[in-house]
Write a protein that holds these residues in place. Sequence first.
Motif, PDB file in Angstrom:
ATOM      1  N   LEU A 139      -2.346   2.767   8.730  1.00  0.00           N
ATOM      2  CA  LEU A 139      -1.209   3.657   8.981  1.00  0.00           C
ATOM      3  C   LEU A 139      -0.329   3.791   7.744  1.00  0.00           C
ATOM      4  O   LEU A 139       0.103   4.898   7.397  1.00  0.00           O
ATOM      5  CB  LEU A 139      -0.382   3.139  10.166  1.00  0.00           C
ATOM      6  N   ALA A 140      -0.070   2.662   7.062  1.00  0.00           N
ATOM      7  CA  ALA A 140       0.755   2.695   5.852  1.00  0.00           C
ATOM      8  C   ALA A 140       0.065   3.487   4.748  1.00  0.00           C
ATOM      9  O   ALA A 140       0.727   4.203   3.975  1.00  0.00           O
ATOM     10  CB  ALA A 140       1.036   1.267   5.373  1.00  0.00           C
ATOM     11  N   SER A 141      -1.258   3.380   4.679  1.00  0.00           N
ATOM     12  CA  SER A 141      -2.010   4.107   3.656  1.00  0.00           C
ATOM     13  C   SER A 141      -1.952   5.610   3.911  1.00  0.00           C
ATOM     14  O   SER A 141      -1.729   6.398   2.983  1.00  0.00           O
ATOM     15  CB  SER A 141      -3.479   3.637   3.647  1.00  0.00           C
ATOM     16  N   ILE A 142      -2.155   6.002   5.170  1.00  0.00           N
ATOM     17  CA  ILE A 142      -2.089   7.431   5.524  1.00  0.00           C
ATOM     18  C   ILE A 142      -0.700   7.981   5.233  1.00  0.00           C
ATOM     19  O   ILE A 142      -0.539   9.068   4.670  1.00  0.00           O
ATOM     20  CB  ILE A 142      -2.455   7.632   7.004  1.00  0.00           C
ATOM     21  N   LEU A 143       0.333   7.204   5.603  1.00  0.00           N
ATOM     22  CA  LEU A 143       1.714   7.630   5.378  1.00  0.00           C
ATOM     23  C   LEU A 143       2.013   7.740   3.886  1.00  0.00           C
ATOM     24  O   LEU A 143       2.656   8.696   3.431  1.00  0.00           O
ATOM     25  CB  LEU A 143       2.668   6.637   6.042  1.00  0.00           C
ATOM     26  N   GLY A 144       1.523   6.752   3.114  1.00  0.00           N
ATOM     27  CA  GLY A 144       1.757   6.773   1.669  1.00  0.00           C
ATOM     28  C   GLY A 144       1.092   7.963   0.998  1.00  0.00           C
ATOM     29  O   GLY A 144       1.682   8.620   0.132  1.00  0.00           O
ATOM     30  N   LEU A 145      -0.156   8.258   1.398  1.00  0.00           N
ATOM     31  CA  LEU A 145      -0.874   9.402   0.833  1.00  0.00           C
ATOM     32  C   LEU A 145      -0.202  10.720   1.222  1.00  0.00           C
ATOM     33  O   LEU A 145      -0.132  11.653   0.417  1.00  0.00           O
ATOM     34  CB  LEU A 145      -2.333   9.398   1.313  1.00  0.00           C
ATOM     35  N   THR A 146       0.295  10.776   2.452  1.00  0.00           N
ATOM     36  CA  THR A 146       1.020  11.968   2.901  1.00  0.00           C
ATOM     37  C   THR A 146       2.284  12.158   2.079  1.00  0.00           C
ATOM     38  O   THR A 146       2.619  13.275   1.662  1.00  0.00           O
ATOM     39  CB  THR A 146       1.377  11.859   4.398  1.00  0.00           C
ATOM     40  N   TRP A 147       2.991  11.069   1.836  1.00  0.00           N
ATOM     41  CA  TRP A 147       4.254  11.111   1.086  1.00  0.00           C
ATOM     42  C   TRP A 147       4.027  11.640  -0.327  1.00  0.00           C
ATOM     43  O   TRP A 147       4.768  12.505  -0.810  1.00  0.00           O
ATOM     44  CB  TRP A 147       4.863   9.707   1.026  1.00  0.00           C
ATOM     45  N   SER A 148       2.979  11.105  -0.994  1.00  0.00           N
ATOM     46  CA  SER A 148       2.713  11.548  -2.366  1.00  0.00           C
ATOM     47  C   SER A 148       2.105  12.938  -2.380  1.00  0.00           C
ATOM     48  O   SER A 148       2.380  13.736  -3.290  1.00  0.00           O
ATOM     49  CB  SER A 148       1.779  10.562  -3.074  1.00  0.00           C
ATOM     50  N   GLY A 149       1.264  13.252  -1.371  1.00  0.00           N
ATOM     51  CA  GLY A 149       0.612  14.555  -1.313  1.00  0.00           C
ATOM     52  C   GLY A 149       1.590  15.700  -1.185  1.00  0.00           C
ATOM     53  O   GLY A 149       1.404  16.764  -1.784  1.00  0.00           O
ATOM     54  N   PHE A 150       2.652  15.473  -0.407  1.00  0.00           N
ATOM     55  CA  PHE A 150       3.654  16.521  -0.206  1.00  0.00           C
ATOM     56  C   PHE A 150       4.857  16.352  -1.144  1.00  0.00           C
ATOM     57  O   PHE A 150       5.853  17.073  -0.999  1.00  0.00           O
ATOM     58  CB  PHE A 150       4.129  16.520   1.250  1.00  0.00           C
ATOM     59  N   HIS A 151       4.774  15.371  -2.062  1.00  0.00           N
ATOM     60  CA  HIS A 151       5.841  15.125  -3.043  1.00  0.00           C
ATOM     61  C   HIS A 151       7.195  14.937  -2.357  1.00  0.00           C
ATOM     62  O   HIS A 151       8.216  15.499  -2.774  1.00  0.00           O
ATOM     63  CB  HIS A 151       5.916  16.278  -4.056  1.00  0.00           C
TER      64      HIS A 151
ATOM     65  N   LEU B 166       0.827  -1.206   0.000  1.00  0.00           N
ATOM     66  CA  LEU B 166       0.000   0.000   0.000  1.00  0.00           C
ATOM     67  C   LEU B 166       0.867   1.265   0.000  1.00  0.00           C
ATOM     68  O   LEU B 166       0.610   2.201  -0.755  1.00  0.00           O
ATOM     69  CB  LEU B 166      -0.935   0.000   1.207  1.00  0.00           C
ATOM     70  N   PHE B 167       1.885   1.275   0.853  1.00  0.00           N
ATOM     71  CA  PHE B 167       2.766   2.451   0.896  1.00  0.00           C
ATOM     72  C   PHE B 167       3.479   2.638  -0.439  1.00  0.00           C
ATOM     73  O   PHE B 167       3.602   3.759  -0.938  1.00  0.00           O
ATOM     74  CB  PHE B 167       3.790   2.323   2.021  1.00  0.00           C
ATOM     75  N   SER B 168       3.957   1.534  -1.017  1.00  0.00           N
ATOM     76  CA  SER B 168       4.687   1.598  -2.280  1.00  0.00           C
ATOM     77  C   SER B 168       3.834   2.202  -3.381  1.00  0.00           C
ATOM     78  O   SER B 168       4.295   3.050  -4.153  1.00  0.00           O
ATOM     79  CB  SER B 168       5.158   0.195  -2.682  1.00  0.00           C
ATOM     80  N   VAL B 169       2.564   1.782  -3.447  1.00  0.00           N
ATOM     81  CA  VAL B 169       1.666   2.276  -4.502  1.00  0.00           C
ATOM     82  C   VAL B 169       1.233   3.710  -4.222  1.00  0.00           C
ATOM     83  O   VAL B 169       1.263   4.573  -5.102  1.00  0.00           O
ATOM     84  CB  VAL B 169       0.434   1.359  -4.632  1.00  0.00           C
ATOM     85  N   LEU B 170       0.809   3.965  -2.985  1.00  0.00           N
ATOM     86  CA  LEU B 170       0.228   5.268  -2.655  1.00  0.00           C
ATOM     87  C   LEU B 170       1.273   6.386  -2.576  1.00  0.00           C
ATOM     88  O   LEU B 170       0.943   7.549  -2.771  1.00  0.00           O
ATOM     89  CB  LEU B 170      -0.533   5.179  -1.330  1.00  0.00           C
ATOM     90  N   SER B 171       2.515   6.041  -2.266  1.00  0.00           N
ATOM     91  CA  SER B 171       3.557   7.072  -2.140  1.00  0.00           C
ATOM     92  C   SER B 171       4.212   7.411  -3.470  1.00  0.00           C
ATOM     93  O   SER B 171       5.007   8.351  -3.546  1.00  0.00           O
ATOM     94  CB  SER B 171       4.641   6.611  -1.152  1.00  0.00           C
ATOM     95  N   ALA B 172       3.876   6.665  -4.522  1.00  0.00           N
ATOM     96  CA  ALA B 172       4.502   6.893  -5.826  1.00  0.00           C
ATOM     97  C   ALA B 172       4.154   8.277  -6.361  1.00  0.00           C
ATOM     98  O   ALA B 172       3.046   8.782  -6.164  1.00  0.00           O
ATOM     99  CB  ALA B 172       4.058   5.820  -6.818  1.00  0.00           C
ATOM    100  N   LYS B 173       5.088   8.877  -7.053  1.00  0.00           N
ATOM    101  CA  LYS B 173       4.871  10.220  -7.600  1.00  0.00           C
ATOM    102  C   LYS B 173       3.729  10.242  -8.602  1.00  0.00           C
ATOM    103  O   LYS B 173       3.069  11.261  -8.790  1.00  0.00           O
ATOM    104  CB  LYS B 173       6.159  10.720  -8.264  1.00  0.00           C
ATOM    105  N   SER B 174       3.505   9.101  -9.258  1.00  0.00           N
ATOM    106  CA  SER B 174       2.463   9.039 -10.286  1.00  0.00           C
ATOM    107  C   SER B 174       1.064   8.859  -9.701  1.00  0.00           C
ATOM    108  O   SER B 174       0.070   8.951 -10.417  1.00  0.00           O
ATOM    109  CB  SER B 174       2.754   7.884 -11.251  1.00  0.00           C
ATOM    110  N   PHE B 175       0.972   8.604  -8.391  1.00  0.00           N
ATOM    111  CA  PHE B 175      -0.336   8.355  -7.783  1.00  0.00           C
ATOM    112  C   PHE B 175      -1.067   9.674  -7.542  1.00  0.00           C
ATOM    113  O   PHE B 175      -0.550  10.581  -6.900  1.00  0.00           O
ATOM    114  CB  PHE B 175      -0.197   7.596  -6.462  1.00  0.00           C
ATOM    115  N   ASP B 176      -2.266   9.765  -8.084  1.00  0.00           N
ATOM    116  CA  ASP B 176      -3.090  10.964  -7.937  1.00  0.00           C
ATOM    117  C   ASP B 176      -4.413  10.549  -7.293  1.00  0.00           C
ATOM    118  O   ASP B 176      -5.285   9.987  -7.950  1.00  0.00           O
ATOM    119  CB  ASP B 176      -3.322  11.614  -9.303  1.00  0.00           C
TER     120      ASP B 176
END
Length: 297
Positions: A163-175, A53-63
């Motif tokens: 937790l991993a999903s929230i972290l991943g979305l935060t990571w991609s959201g703030f680039h 989940l973190f790997s997918v959601l934190s990716a730069k291409s994830f919108d």
Amino acid sequence: MDHSTLALLERIFATVFPLVAIVTVGFLYARKKHTDMSAANALNIDVFVPALLFSVLSAKSFDLMRFQELAIGGIIVVIGSGLIIWPVCKLLKVNPKTFIPPIMFNNSGNLGLPLAVLAFGEEALAAAVVLFLVENTLHFTVGLYILDKKTNPFQVLRMPIILASILGLTWSGFHLPLPTPIATFIDMLGKISIPLMLFALGVRMTSVDLTHWKLGVWGAILCPLSGLLIAVPLQSALHLEPIQFAYLLLFAALPPAVLNYMLAERYQQEPHQVASIVLLGNISSLLFIPATLYFIL
């Protein structure tokens, strides 16, 4: 049979066969070795799936905004299928706490993630993860509330998956940047999860019985049917991209999640009846999934 139909059937076979093969290997191995997957399942839930989940959601291409209508559709399918089935429980003379959760909460993890990737390619993984996250969050909030109204739904915030999903979305959201070695490490951990989910599904199938097979047959039919009855008319309201509508239809047609049996066992909510619904639902998916793929593709 014309060439296009034959090519479509070959694509459906290529999609379904690897899933069935891995589940079958898990089933046969467990029958021979009487293996216990509890430690592996715990690792998958606590480490490998969160890594995926973190790997997918934190990716730069994830919108995330690109999938907001799809996520809304997933929520409506899950909740709506439960509402449709509620009056049916009286006709079948079954406890709603027993029958409704397996109909609402489908196998979006063990089956949904690999199925989406095999049917539509790696680009479908992000959408499948969003739907899995929707279904899983609802399962550990609404689903637990159905089984036990004393359960605190906010405990879901402590789950590694959330937790991993929230972290991943935060990571991609703030680039935020992620060093390549760390990204590769997390990605490799995540890739363990999908085949392990399928193998564990096969192992789990050895421990359930068909004592309540009639109820299981009803569940096997009504689970994908109720989901599709909700999903099909949603397109006129949500106006999803054709490919996202295809993802939603495939999500709606999935069989009951194995987790339903585990939670029914934990809360002593007629686990043997739930086991029959889950087992026959997943077996019947060998018919429902190819039929749905034929319609979608």
